[in-house]
Write an enzyme that holds these catalytic residues in place. Structure first.
Site, PDB file in Angstrom:
ATOM      1  NE  ARG A 101      -3.161   0.768  -0.642  1.00  0.00           N
ATOM      2  CZ  ARG A 101      -3.501   0.884  -1.916  1.00  0.00           C
ATOM      3  NH1 ARG A 101      -3.128   1.951  -2.606  1.00  0.00           N
ATOM      4  NH2 ARG A 101      -4.185  -0.071  -2.516  1.00  0.00           N
ATOM      5  CE  LYS A 136      -2.377  28.046  -3.154  1.00  0.00           C
ATOM      6  NZ  LYS A 136      -3.356  28.635  -4.092  1.00  0.00           N
ATOM      7  CE  LYS A 168       1.634  34.652  -2.390  1.00  0.00           C
ATOM      8  NZ  LYS A 168       0.940  33.354  -2.661  1.00  0.00           N
ATOM      9  CD  GLU A 201       0.479  38.150  -4.102  1.00  0.00           C
ATOM     10  OE1 GLU A 201       0.720  36.922  -4.085  1.00  0.00           O
ATOM     11  OE2 GLU A 201      -0.391  38.685  -3.391  1.00  0.00           O
ATOM     12  CG  ASP A 223      -2.093  37.060  -6.764  1.00  0.00           C
ATOM     13  OD1 ASP A 223      -2.011  35.895  -7.193  1.00  0.00           O
ATOM     14  OD2 ASP A 223      -2.844  37.401  -5.842  1.00  0.00           O
TER      15      ASP A 223
END
Length: 287
Positions: A101, A136, A168, A201, A223
């Protein structure tokens, strides 16, 4: 091929995963399968795609039992069709079952990422834009997921918080402005003797203009710009800095954004919104 640093990280996380999965023993295999039983199994593709994680899977089997013989019939980056045989593994039947697995979890997840990445990279063929991933990722699986992006033909953005300054919107809002944030980052690097690239950003043309006046960065992230806004911004930057587009860019809009001439497009869905590739391990026979 993994770098030595990646290989060490992969082994570390595989050991953690085995501890999570096996605990104090694979009691089903221990109960049902004789200690002396030996066998062979084969991994078969049940879905077409791009393979990734073959090298990782081989490490899983070796860490479970160094006596297993893992034979890769396909390599990372190969395209696979339904029914193709991917690898065989032989040795102690208990060991094959214990590793089954975890090895599948890695290769199915990584192959799903590589397949999706390859599809988007193929869409950008002939264009100047490089496809990037993001942070992410699944906690403690970043090394595997970013490796899968590379196998699929994409490129990695920063690995973590430590290898790049990426200013950011929340950083900017907390500190009070774009120029203030960039200056603070420059002062921090100088004070600490660090040499890291700075990316900032921007959310609109006014913030972009502020960055262009201030300078001192290596890349500007545009962005949530529309395609016309992005084209205008890239033209205005005029090659003075690397450019990156981000924010809600999908498979349907990817080529339109790339047509702006932007250097990079970062797509979080490469790792956080992807289906695993369907693969199945089947026992062949007892030895």
């Amino acid at each position: 091929m993994m770098t030595p640093e990646e290989k060490a990280a992969v082994e570390f996380y595989i050991q953690l995963a085995l501890k999570e999965d096996v605990g104090d023993g694979d009691h089903t295999s221990l109960a049902c399968v004789p200690e002396t039983a030996r066998g062979e199994a084969v991994l078969v593709a049940k879905e077409a795609g791009v393979l990734a994680g073959i090298e990782v899977a081989g490490m899983v089997y070796r860490l479970v039992d160094a006596g297993t013989v893992f034979t890769a019939l396909k390599q990372d980056g190969d395209r696979v069709q339904v029914g193709d045989r991917v690898w065989t593994v032989s040795g102690a039947s208990r060991s094959i079952l214990t590793a089954e697995r975890l090895s599948l979890n890695y290769v199915q997840r990584m192959s799903g990422i590589a397949t999706h990445t390859r599809r988007l990279v193929d869409m950008l063929a002939g264009m100047r834009t490089t496809l990037l991933d993001t942070r992410k990722t699944t906690p403690n699986n970043r090394v595997f997921e970013k490796m899968a992006v590379r196998i699929g033909g994409g490129s990695n953005h920063r690995f973590g918080l430590f290898d790049m300054i990426l200013i950011k919107d929340n950083h900017i809002d907390f500190v009070g402005g774009v120029a203030e944030a960039v200056q603070a980052a420059q002062d921090y690097l100088k004070a600490n003797g660090l040499q890291l690239p700075i990316e900032v950003e921007v959310r609109n043309m006014d913030e972009l203009e502020t960055v262009l006046r201030h300078g001192g960065v290596q890349r500007i992230m545009l962005d949530n710009f529309t395609v016309p806004e992005l084209k205008k911004a890239v033209e205005h930057i005029g090659g003075r800095y690397e450019t990156e587009a981000s924010g809600g860019i999908t498979e349907a809009t990817l080529k339109d954004y790339a047509s702006s001439g932007v250097d990079f497009i970062s797509v979080g869905s490469l790792t956080h919104h992807v289906a695993s590739l369907d693969l199945s391990l089947k026992a062949v026979h007892h030895i």
